[in-house]
Scaffold this motif. Structure first.
Motif, PDB file in Angstrom:
ATOM      1  N   ASP A 119       1.275  -3.873  10.454  1.00  0.00           N
ATOM      2  CA  ASP A 119       1.849  -4.032   8.888  1.00  0.00           C
ATOM      3  C   ASP A 119       1.492  -2.666   8.288  1.00  0.00           C
ATOM      4  OD1 ASP A 119       2.387  -6.816   9.495  1.00  0.00           O
ATOM      5  OD2 ASP A 119       0.773  -7.610   8.304  1.00  0.00           O
ATOM      6  N   LEU A 120       2.549  -2.275   7.122  1.00  0.00           N
ATOM      7  CA  LEU A 120       2.327  -1.078   6.672  1.00  0.00           C
ATOM      8  C   LEU A 120       2.043  -1.420   5.280  1.00  0.00           C
ATOM      9  CD1 LEU A 120       2.697   2.039   7.220  1.00  0.00           C
ATOM     10  CD2 LEU A 120       5.118   1.523   6.929  1.00  0.00           C
ATOM     11  N   THR A 121       1.091  -0.522   4.644  1.00  0.00           N
ATOM     12  CA  THR A 121       0.760  -0.709   3.232  1.00  0.00           C
ATOM     13  C   THR A 121       0.954   0.624   2.670  1.00  0.00           C
ATOM     14  OG1 THR A 121      -0.723  -2.464   3.599  1.00  0.00           O
ATOM     15  CG2 THR A 121      -0.978  -1.308   1.304  1.00  0.00           C
ATOM     16  N   LEU A 122       1.775   1.036   1.632  1.00  0.00           N
ATOM     17  CA  LEU A 122       1.928   2.435   1.172  1.00  0.00           C
ATOM     18  C   LEU A 122       1.656   2.285  -0.393  1.00  0.00           C
ATOM     19  CD1 LEU A 122       5.225   3.066   2.912  1.00  0.00           C
ATOM     20  CD2 LEU A 122       3.105   3.805   3.663  1.00  0.00           C
ATOM     21  N   ALA A 123       1.094   3.350  -0.843  1.00  0.00           N
ATOM     22  CA  ALA A 123       1.016   3.375  -2.345  1.00  0.00           C
ATOM     23  C   ALA A 123       2.496   4.233  -2.842  1.00  0.00           C
ATOM     24  CB  ALA A 123      -0.174   4.286  -2.776  1.00  0.00           C
ATOM     25  N   PRO A 124       2.754   3.823  -3.922  1.00  0.00           N
ATOM     26  CA  PRO A 124       4.003   4.520  -4.616  1.00  0.00           C
ATOM     27  C   PRO A 124       3.877   5.995  -4.283  1.00  0.00           C
ATOM     28  CG  PRO A 124       3.164   2.840  -6.421  1.00  0.00           C
ATOM     29  CD  PRO A 124       2.158   3.034  -5.126  1.00  0.00           C
ATOM     30  N   GLY A 125       5.048   6.616  -4.033  1.00  0.00           N
ATOM     31  CA  GLY A 125       4.938   8.025  -3.382  1.00  0.00           C
ATOM     32  C   GLY A 125       4.547   8.381  -2.124  1.00  0.00           C
ATOM     33  N   PHE A 157      10.275   5.267  13.047  1.00  0.00           N
ATOM     34  CA  PHE A 157      11.136   5.183  12.009  1.00  0.00           C
ATOM     35  C   PHE A 157      10.302   5.335  10.512  1.00  0.00           C
ATOM     36  CE2 PHE A 157      12.430   2.412  15.203  1.00  0.00           C
ATOM     37  CZ  PHE A 157      14.203   2.496  15.317  1.00  0.00           C
ATOM     38  N   GLU A 158      10.616   6.167  10.000  1.00  0.00           N
ATOM     39  CA  GLU A 158       9.794   6.739   8.514  1.00  0.00           C
ATOM     40  C   GLU A 158      10.163   5.606   7.539  1.00  0.00           C
ATOM     41  OE1 GLU A 158       7.845   9.469   8.039  1.00  0.00           O
ATOM     42  OE2 GLU A 158       8.216   9.729  10.357  1.00  0.00           O
ATOM     43  N   VAL A 159       9.190   5.422   6.767  1.00  0.00           N
ATOM     44  CA  VAL A 159       9.097   4.389   5.596  1.00  0.00           C
ATOM     45  C   VAL A 159       8.538   5.121   4.477  1.00  0.00           C
ATOM     46  CG1 VAL A 159       8.651   2.368   4.815  1.00  0.00           C
ATOM     47  CG2 VAL A 159       9.162   2.533   7.060  1.00  0.00           C
ATOM     48  N   SER A 160       9.452   5.210   3.209  1.00  0.00           N
ATOM     49  CA  SER A 160       8.547   5.682   2.208  1.00  0.00           C
ATOM     50  C   SER A 160       8.648   4.862   1.003  1.00  0.00           C
ATOM     51  CB  SER A 160       9.443   6.894   1.881  1.00  0.00           C
ATOM     52  OG  SER A 160      10.542   6.645   1.291  1.00  0.00           O
ATOM     53  N   ALA A 161       7.572   5.089   0.241  1.00  0.00           N
ATOM     54  CA  ALA A 161       7.675   4.154  -1.273  1.00  0.00           C
ATOM     55  C   ALA A 161       7.778   5.151  -2.311  1.00  0.00           C
ATOM     56  CB  ALA A 161       6.190   3.446  -1.300  1.00  0.00           C
ATOM     57  N   GLY A 162       9.063   5.066  -2.894  1.00  0.00           N
ATOM     58  CA  GLY A 162       9.450   5.826  -4.005  1.00  0.00           C
ATOM     59  C   GLY A 162       8.232   5.945  -5.265  1.00  0.00           C
ATOM     60  N   PRO A 163       8.508   7.184  -5.913  1.00  0.00           N
ATOM     61  CA  PRO A 163       7.217   7.163  -6.994  1.00  0.00           C
ATOM     62  C   PRO A 163       7.299   6.050  -7.935  1.00  0.00           C
ATOM     63  CG  PRO A 163       8.965   9.102  -7.095  1.00  0.00           C
ATOM     64  CD  PRO A 163       9.200   8.350  -5.816  1.00  0.00           C
ATOM     65  N   THR A 164       8.336   5.453  -8.135  1.00  0.00           N
ATOM     66  CA  THR A 164       8.486   4.256  -8.999  1.00  0.00           C
ATOM     67  C   THR A 164       8.438   3.120  -8.437  1.00  0.00           C
ATOM     68  OG1 THR A 164      10.917   4.419  -9.025  1.00  0.00           O
ATOM     69  CG2 THR A 164       9.983   5.824 -10.592  1.00  0.00           C
ATOM     70  N   ALA A 165       8.003   2.885  -7.026  1.00  0.00           N
ATOM     71  CA  ALA A 165       8.041   1.354  -6.343  1.00  0.00           C
ATOM     72  C   ALA A 165       7.044   0.767  -7.304  1.00  0.00           C
ATOM     73  CB  ALA A 165       7.609   1.975  -4.870  1.00  0.00           C
ATOM     74  N   PRO A 200       4.157  -1.876  -7.273  1.00  0.00           N
ATOM     75  CA  PRO A 200       3.092  -2.476  -6.553  1.00  0.00           C
ATOM     76  C   PRO A 200       3.242  -4.059  -6.412  1.00  0.00           C
ATOM     77  CG  PRO A 200       2.085  -1.008  -8.154  1.00  0.00           C
ATOM     78  CD  PRO A 200       3.626  -1.151  -8.483  1.00  0.00           C
ATOM     79  N   GLY A 201       2.976  -4.393  -5.300  1.00  0.00           N
ATOM     80  CA  GLY A 201       3.000  -5.939  -5.191  1.00  0.00           C
ATOM     81  C   GLY A 201       4.318  -6.100  -4.326  1.00  0.00           C
ATOM     82  N   GLU A 202       5.550  -5.176  -4.279  1.00  0.00           N
ATOM     83  CA  GLU A 202       6.688  -5.342  -3.676  1.00  0.00           C
ATOM     84  C   GLU A 202       6.707  -5.490  -2.106  1.00  0.00           C
ATOM     85  OE1 GLU A 202      10.711  -2.692  -2.791  1.00  0.00           O
ATOM     86  OE2 GLU A 202       9.209  -1.972  -4.193  1.00  0.00           O
ATOM     87  N   PRO A 211       8.075  -8.993  13.416  1.00  0.00           N
ATOM     88  CA  PRO A 211       8.081  -8.409  12.226  1.00  0.00           C
ATOM     89  C   PRO A 211       6.974  -7.624  11.753  1.00  0.00           C
ATOM     90  CG  PRO A 211       8.443 -10.794  11.920  1.00  0.00           C
ATOM     91  CD  PRO A 211       7.985 -10.573  13.263  1.00  0.00           C
ATOM     92  N   VAL A 212       7.384  -6.529  10.878  1.00  0.00           N
ATOM     93  CA  VAL A 212       6.214  -5.669  10.225  1.00  0.00           C
ATOM     94  C   VAL A 212       6.359  -5.683   8.780  1.00  0.00           C
ATOM     95  CG1 VAL A 212       5.428  -3.277   9.882  1.00  0.00           C
ATOM     96  CG2 VAL A 212       6.203  -3.929  12.062  1.00  0.00           C
ATOM     97  N   LEU A 213       5.224  -6.221   8.160  1.00  0.00           N
ATOM     98  CA  LEU A 213       5.347  -6.456   6.763  1.00  0.00           C
ATOM     99  C   LEU A 213       5.000  -5.111   6.115  1.00  0.00           C
ATOM    100  CD1 LEU A 213       5.447  -8.497   4.441  1.00  0.00           C
ATOM    101  CD2 LEU A 213       2.978  -8.836   4.706  1.00  0.00           C
ATOM    102  N   VAL A 214       5.921  -4.662   5.225  1.00  0.00           N
ATOM    103  CA  VAL A 214       5.664  -3.431   4.379  1.00  0.00           C
ATOM    104  C   VAL A 214       5.250  -3.811   2.971  1.00  0.00           C
ATOM    105  CG1 VAL A 214       6.903  -1.321   3.564  1.00  0.00           C
ATOM    106  CG2 VAL A 214       7.633  -2.231   5.891  1.00  0.00           C
ATOM    107  N   THR A 215       4.330  -3.479   2.379  1.00  0.00           N
ATOM    108  CA  THR A 215       3.770  -3.929   1.228  1.00  0.00           C
ATOM    109  C   THR A 215       3.477  -2.682   0.530  1.00  0.00           C
ATOM    110  OG1 THR A 215       2.557  -5.581   2.069  1.00  0.00           O
ATOM    111  CG2 THR A 215       1.772  -5.066  -0.064  1.00  0.00           C
ATOM    112  N   ILE A 216       3.835  -2.494  -0.873  1.00  0.00           N
ATOM    113  CA  ILE A 216       3.518  -1.426  -2.107  1.00  0.00           C
ATOM    114  C   ILE A 216       2.172  -1.917  -2.607  1.00  0.00           C
ATOM    115  CG2 ILE A 216       4.312   0.033  -3.725  1.00  0.00           C
ATOM    116  CD1 ILE A 216       6.282   0.093  -1.170  1.00  0.00           C
ATOM    117  N   ALA A 217       1.369  -0.997  -2.489  1.00  0.00           N
ATOM    118  CA  ALA A 217      -0.071  -1.312  -3.124  1.00  0.00           C
ATOM    119  C   ALA A 217       0.008  -0.728  -4.382  1.00  0.00           C
ATOM    120  CB  ALA A 217      -1.231  -0.686  -2.100  1.00  0.00           C
TER     121      ALA A 217
END
Length: 100
Positions: A5-11, A63-71, A73-75, A94-100
């Motif tokens: 699983d992948l956790t990303l902060a906005p941006g 495969f690159e995954v990005s969290a936009g600067p306005t993503a 959190p919790g998405e 499945p890989v779970l992508v989470t915006i922290a």
């Protein structure tokens, strides 16, 4: 084997990687395709990647995954890699992508 699983902060940017290995005595040619729900498509790519794996070898599809600067959190959303080669079809877990 697919990345965990992948956790990303906005941006932030990360990657989903799948290792493709062959036990065949000849090379394998195919295509890996990233699948995810509508609405997540602008955040990931490329959507398809061709690959060639030599006999007894392995390679990684990335495969690159990005969290936009306005993503928000919790998405959260999922992604699956579909691997197609010589008339065969396989899906990763499945890989779970989470915006922290």
């Amino acid at each position: 084997m697919c990345s965990s699983d992948l956790t990303l902060a906005p941006g932030e940017t990360g990657a989903i990687e799948v290792r493709l290995a062959s036990t065949c005595v000849s090379e394998i040619r195919g295509e890996a395709q990233l699948l995810s729900p509508f609405g997540s498509w602008p955040q990931a790519g490329p959507w398809t990647a061709g690959f060639i794996v030599g006999p007894g070898a392995s390679t990684v599809a990335r495969f690159e995954v990005s969290a936009g600067p306005t993503a928000r959190p919790g998405e959260q959303w999922w992604a699956i890699v579909k691997v197609m080669y010589f008339g065969r079809l396989r899906y990763t877990e499945p890989v779970l992508v989470t915006i922290a």
